[in-house]
Design a protein around this motif. Sequence first.
Motif, PDB file in Angstrom:
ATOM      1  N   ALA A  19      44.662  46.613  44.945  1.00 57.77           N
ATOM      2  CA  ALA A  19      44.928  47.736  45.850  1.00 57.77           C
ATOM      3  C   ALA A  19      46.303  47.603  46.492  1.00 57.77           C
ATOM      4  N   LYS A  20      46.660  46.385  46.897  1.00 55.21           N
ATOM      5  CA  LYS A  20      47.972  46.165  47.505  1.00 55.21           C
ATOM      6  C   LYS A  20      49.087  46.384  46.494  1.00 55.21           C
ATOM      7  N   CYS A  21      48.871  45.950  45.262  1.00 55.86           N
ATOM      8  CA  CYS A  21      49.889  46.153  44.220  1.00 55.86           C
ATOM      9  C   CYS A  21      50.066  47.633  43.920  1.00 55.86           C
TER      10      CYS A  21
ATOM     11  N   THR B  67      49.980  33.942  46.071  1.00 60.35           N
ATOM     12  CA  THR B  67      49.349  34.856  45.118  1.00 60.35           C
ATOM     13  C   THR B  67      50.297  35.167  43.964  1.00 60.35           C
TER      14      THR B  67
ATOM     15  N   LYS C 107      54.949  46.502  52.479  1.00 64.15           N
ATOM     16  CA  LYS C 107      53.963  46.337  51.412  1.00 64.15           C
ATOM     17  C   LYS C 107      54.114  44.984  50.738  1.00 64.15           C
TER      18      LYS C 107
ATOM     19  N   GLU D 233      42.439  41.090  41.051  1.00 62.99           N
ATOM     20  CA  GLU D 233      41.390  40.939  42.046  1.00 62.99           C
ATOM     21  C   GLU D 233      41.418  42.188  42.916  1.00 62.99           C
ATOM     22  N   PRO D 234      40.255  42.741  43.279  1.00 61.77           N
ATOM     23  CA  PRO D 234      40.204  44.068  43.940  1.00 61.77           C
ATOM     24  C   PRO D 234      41.170  44.221  45.104  1.00 61.77           C
ATOM     25  N   GLU D 235      41.214  43.263  46.008  1.00 59.99           N
ATOM     26  CA  GLU D 235      42.066  43.397  47.192  1.00 59.99           C
ATOM     27  C   GLU D 235      43.543  43.360  46.806  1.00 59.99           C
ATOM     28  N   VAL D 236      43.894  42.440  45.910  1.00 60.04           N
ATOM     29  CA  VAL D 236      45.285  42.338  45.480  1.00 60.04           C
ATOM     30  C   VAL D 236      45.680  43.563  44.672  1.00 60.04           C
TER      31      VAL D 236
ATOM     32  N   ARG E 266      44.734  36.954  39.085  1.00 56.20           N
ATOM     33  CA  ARG E 266      44.911  37.175  40.526  1.00 56.20           C
ATOM     34  C   ARG E 266      45.351  38.610  40.806  1.00 56.20           C
TER      35      ARG E 266
ATOM     36  N   GLU F 192      52.465  42.017  52.434  1.00 57.47           N
ATOM     37  CA  GLU F 192      51.009  41.963  52.361  1.00 57.47           C
ATOM     38  C   GLU F 192      50.529  41.109  51.192  1.00 57.47           C
ATOM     39  N   ILE F 193      51.400  40.795  50.251  1.00 57.53           N
ATOM     40  CA  ILE F 193      51.020  39.988  49.093  1.00 57.53           C
ATOM     41  C   ILE F 193      51.705  38.631  49.248  1.00 57.53           C
TER      42      ILE F 193
END
Length: 760
Positions: free
Chosen positions: A440-442, A161, A153, A435-438, A432, A156-157
């Motif tokens: 979700a990863k967080c 970022t 996980k 942001e929607p994509e980040v 940052r 992925e970031i």
Amino acid sequence: MIKQFKYINNLGRFETFKGCPKTALRPLTLVYSENGRGKTTLCALLRSLSTGDPEHLQARKRVSAEKGPHAVVTIDGAERSFDGEKWSGTGPKVLVFDDHFTAANVCSGLEVAAGHRQGLHELVVGEEGVRLQRTVEELTVEISEHQTLLRGKAREIPQETLGAYSLDDFCALAEIDNIDEELQEAGKSASVLRDQEKIRTTGEFTAIAMPTVPSDEVRAVLAKILPDLDAAALAAVSAHFKHLGDKGERWVSEGSQFQVGESCPYCGQETDGVQIVAHYRRYFSDAYAKHKEDIARVRTLVGEAFDGDRLARFQRLVEQARERRGFWVHYIEGLPAFDVDAGALAAAWAGARDALLVALESKSRAPLDRLALDDADEAKLTHYTDFSDRMLALSTALLDMNEAIAAAKEHATHGNLAAAEAQLSRLQATQRRYEPEVAAKCTAYRAAKTAKDAAETKKEDARKALDEHRKNTFGKYQGAINKFLDRFNADFRLEALEPSDPRGIPSSTYALGVNKGRVPLANRKVGPSFSTALSAGDRNTLALALFFATLTERDSLDDVTVVIDDPVSSLDDGRCFATVQEIRKLLGKAKQVIVLSHARPFLCQLWDRADKGATATIELRDVDTDSSTLQPWDAEAAAVTEYDRLYKTVSEYAECSQGDSQVVAPSLRKLLEGYSRVAFVERFPAGCLLGKFIDVARQAERDGTPLLSNERLEELDDLRDYTNQFHHNTSKTWQENLANINETQLKGYAGRVIRFVRGE
């Protein structure tokens, strides 16, 4: 309780065994077997039945068998079967002492390795400690799995970022509703502090208002006329002035000031009745002069207001304001747009100026004419006024920003650049982060992190509980082990038994106390160690002490089947007897006790005082060269001891001369030694000769602590003297003496030996 081995197939030496009532097990079961008949296989079967581990049996599959091992065991009326892969159900609690126990918890040969110390740790902490230990180990594996997931996980970031933040700190940033506004404000604040010197020296806005156009005065002057100055007079004077030339009017005007009365100031003649002079008086009257002054004044006013230098200064002010706005816009919010066209400004300025000056010039030439601005001039004035109004509005808006500029200067003077940049960095990272994509990863990372943290908390709790449990058990366990070593008459003790965790693995460490010194476990090239300080019997004694300590430290043995395989291997008679005593103490405490041994005297001692109704005696025997079976064993017949046999042989010869004299003669000495070894166990150890014992007895008599009465000591010495002739250690002709026995004499001495051991 385990009732019966109902069926054993393809397991070790058991090719196919079917149980019967005669081989049923009881609360005390004694199994006699010669070496290599299958005792170890039965122990493996019972261990597998208890733990459910199939490897104990799969490793003992018969080499020649095509199918795997099978077994059926009856337990309290129920059956448990093994199909080669697994057991059909859970078995009873079985604790086994055998070579496997020793190799797992004490030593392998002469070496105490890490695995032995780990095994001992499990013995000490018991089932509760093992449960806690297993929990710690399972959570360690779970944490490792969480960590692997977490690393995935995290990858992925990307680092760009995260910026300057760690991943955990980045994901922990709180969401801010008005992030864009705060980010803009923080950016301005940081910019202010970065440019402190420029901000301190850059000025505030100043007024940049354009000159006010005196349009009303101009219009009034242009429209003004003098009603008292008629047109005819004006025409005559004008014609005269024209005749006089360009400076004629000035000349006449100045001369008129010197006229006194009706005399001409130039020639002195009377002017009364001269029409042109009368016209001059009206022309150069105060009203007319004032009118012309007004025209000149207004013209001067317009000229000064729209002076070229003033235009240049105004343009510089405009550019200064433009530059300052260009500077302050980076630090101040709300600055108005600055869309002033310098060319348009100059054109509007010049247009208004020229329109007024041209009109006033015309008025100057014809003061008495009623003039007005034409439409083109009015348009120029309107354009200028509009431009001026816009400039005034812009100037007012800029001046209103001076308060914010003053605050920025104050902030630049006293603010903290590092703190401002940190705040800006935090807000940028927050933007940052959500942001929607980040985001979700967080969320996925934090969920994995929460799961890992929860597992770590559980592990820490289990670790603390295990440490507390170990603290409470290790000291007691050392005492219990040494208690049994004392009962086994061992000359060494266990010392410094403590838990340890090498590389995070629960383990134990200890030393041996020998001859008032401490011996380490590790083998050493120089000096004593475990391998050199303990004999084979000592190592087996230590293993027995550990096993019995394990049993006594349990809260209860009510549900436990205790299995003991060959416990007296390498033990002397004293330790064998102590082992018998400890096993007897288990009867009635443990649910079932199963003892396997190749030593019949040892098993017979257990059988001798056992409850015969609750005791089963079984023998492992060969069926053929490579298979074994279970069958009943006549323990009563086997219980006739060597001493009993000798006593019977000697007594029958003494009473009725029954028996072989060459067998009876050497038996006399053996019977006396057997009696003395039991009667004086501390003074007659194994291997001691009868003569040596008599010397010890005589010394004890001299010391005032006699072992025998003088009469019995003398009798024993006489009997020894007789029996020496038949003993290979005391007579070189013992074989010849046996061949030439005097049977009458032998019968007499046989009777005396019987009476001596009877104490008569």
